[in-house]
Write a protein that holds these residues in place. Sequence first.
Motif, short mmCIF file in Angstrom:
data_model
loop_
_atom_site.label_atom_id
_atom_site.label_comp_id
_atom_site.label_asym_id
_atom_site.label_seq_id
_atom_site.Cartn_x
_atom_site.Cartn_y
_atom_site.Cartn_z
N LEU A 103 0.82 -1.22 0.00
CA LEU A 103 0.00 0.00 0.00
C LEU A 103 0.85 1.26 0.00
CD1 LEU A 103 -2.90 1.16 0.23
CD2 LEU A 103 -2.60 1.11 2.72
N LEU A 104 2.00 1.21 0.70
CA LEU A 104 2.77 2.43 0.94
C LEU A 104 4.10 2.47 0.20
CD1 LEU A 104 2.09 2.50 4.78
CD2 LEU A 104 0.92 3.84 3.03
N GLY A 105 4.46 1.40 -0.51
CA GLY A 105 5.70 1.40 -1.27
C GLY A 105 6.94 1.41 -0.40
N ILE A 106 6.88 0.74 0.78
CA ILE A 106 7.98 0.87 1.73
C ILE A 106 8.72 -0.44 2.00
CG2 ILE A 106 6.96 2.85 2.88
CD1 ILE A 106 6.00 0.97 5.08
N GLY A 107 8.33 -1.55 1.40
CA GLY A 107 9.09 -2.77 1.58
C GLY A 107 8.55 -3.69 2.66
N GLY A 108 8.22 -3.19 3.84
CA GLY A 108 7.66 -4.03 4.89
C GLY A 108 8.51 -4.15 6.13
N SER A 109 9.79 -3.74 6.07
CA SER A 109 10.67 -3.84 7.24
C SER A 109 10.17 -2.99 8.40
CB SER A 109 12.09 -3.40 6.88
OG SER A 109 12.70 -4.32 6.04
N THR A 110 9.45 -1.92 8.10
CA THR A 110 8.92 -1.06 9.14
C THR A 110 8.01 -1.83 10.09
OG1 THR A 110 8.93 0.70 7.50
CG2 THR A 110 7.75 1.13 9.53
N VAL A 111 7.36 -2.85 9.58
CA VAL A 111 6.51 -3.71 10.40
C VAL A 111 7.30 -4.92 10.90
CG1 VAL A 111 4.45 -5.17 10.39
CG2 VAL A 111 4.43 -2.96 9.21
N MET A 112 8.08 -5.53 10.02
CA MET A 112 8.76 -6.78 10.38
C MET A 112 9.77 -6.61 11.51
SD MET A 112 9.38 -8.77 6.77
CE MET A 112 9.83 -7.32 5.81
N ILE A 113 10.62 -5.59 11.42
CA ILE A 113 11.69 -5.46 12.41
C ILE A 113 11.14 -5.17 13.81
CG2 ILE A 113 13.71 -4.09 13.09
CD1 ILE A 113 14.42 -3.89 10.11
N PRO A 114 10.26 -4.18 13.99
CA PRO A 114 9.67 -4.01 15.34
C PRO A 114 8.90 -5.24 15.80
CG PRO A 114 9.23 -2.09 13.98
CD PRO A 114 9.79 -3.13 13.07
N GLY A 115 8.22 -5.92 14.87
CA GLY A 115 7.48 -7.12 15.24
C GLY A 115 8.38 -8.22 15.76
N MET A 116 9.52 -8.44 15.10
CA MET A 116 10.45 -9.47 15.57
C MET A 116 11.13 -9.08 16.87
SD MET A 116 12.11 -11.14 12.09
CE MET A 116 12.35 -9.63 11.14
N VAL A 117 11.36 -7.77 17.06
CA VAL A 117 11.88 -7.31 18.35
C VAL A 117 10.92 -7.68 19.47
CG1 VAL A 117 12.39 -5.26 19.73
CG2 VAL A 117 13.32 -5.46 17.43
N LEU A 118 9.62 -7.48 19.24
CA LEU A 118 8.62 -7.80 20.25
C LEU A 118 8.51 -9.30 20.48
CD1 LEU A 118 5.77 -5.31 19.26
CD2 LEU A 118 7.43 -5.08 21.10
N LEU A 119 8.66 -10.08 19.41
CA LEU A 119 8.52 -11.53 19.53
C LEU A 119 9.72 -12.20 20.19
CD1 LEU A 119 6.95 -12.54 16.09
CD2 LEU A 119 5.90 -12.83 18.34
N PHE A 120 10.92 -11.78 19.78
CA PHE A 120 12.13 -12.53 20.15
C PHE A 120 13.14 -11.74 20.97
CE2 PHE A 120 10.78 -14.24 15.89
CZ PHE A 120 10.23 -15.41 16.38
N GLY A 121 12.86 -10.47 21.26
CA GLY A 121 13.79 -9.68 22.04
C GLY A 121 14.63 -8.76 21.17
N ALA A 122 15.28 -7.79 21.82
CA ALA A 122 15.99 -6.73 21.10
C ALA A 122 17.45 -7.06 20.82
CB ALA A 122 15.90 -5.42 21.90
N GLU A 123 17.94 -8.24 21.24
CA GLU A 123 19.37 -8.52 21.14
C GLU A 123 19.79 -9.04 19.77
OE1 GLU A 123 17.33 -9.89 23.43
OE2 GLU A 123 17.78 -8.50 25.08
#
Length: 278
Positions: free
Chosen positions: A25-45
């Motif tokens: 929808l926004l032409g941005i690739g998807g990392s904006t959602v994926m990276i914060p989502g994986m931080v929440l799922l698996f931790g920030a390390e």
Amino acid sequence: MNLPPLTDLLALILLGLAAGASGGLLGIGGSTVMIPGMVLLFGAEQQHLYQASAMIVNFFVVAPSVLQHQNAGATFRHVTRWTIPGAIVGALAGVWLSERALFHGPGQGYLQIGFAAFLFYVVIYNLARIRSGKRLPKMDESDAARLSPAKILALVGLPAGLFGGLLGVGGGLIAVPTQQLFLRIPLTNAIANSASTILWSSVVGAIAKNAALTRHGFTLGESALLAVCLAPTAILGAWYTAPRVHRWPVGLIRLAFVMLLLYCGVRLLFAGWRQMQP
């Protein structure tokens, strides 16, 4: 990272769907959602691992979007002719910067805080556009052909690739607003141009980032596993939403963009701050 348990696998599948939908929808690739989502799922390390896997998925998010935008006649070839090589060079430079010692270990928090600060900038820019109610005049390929190649390369392509490589994103978060700000390209065309640009820079960035994963104690297999979990639904999401860019109201698209970035920015800011604490 071993095969995730069923609950985490389902969460990754849904995360991929959300990333693909927003990316298409926004032409941005998807990392904006994926990276914060994986931080929440698996931790920030594991920021570098998340960036490497997200950069792989970016290609699969953007590819169906590119086809949809081209079918709609929204992509300006004169613009992408210069943004693509600029973004590729910028992506290599950005990945090189992300591998400096400053961003290792707890220093990954700098990447997360930098990512959050950038998202807040984009939120402010788009809120200002919503408030003003102004719309850029329509543009076609002949209008785009009069744009300066040097300006396209220096103000859109290179910065998009640089930030994309540094932060593990596609680069659309830079490419879309810079086209509007410096080139006066309307939002829907800027989104289409951005998708074509990051299709190629994401490939180069993903190869470079994954090649450097061993420095952080991760393997290509771990990155690929995450990507395999995320990519199928990301493709579906992008394929569905990309053509809606040219049908839905611009104000609605911009508001969705703002809400998504604000949420991701807040979560990343706190994750990065915690990562840097002794």
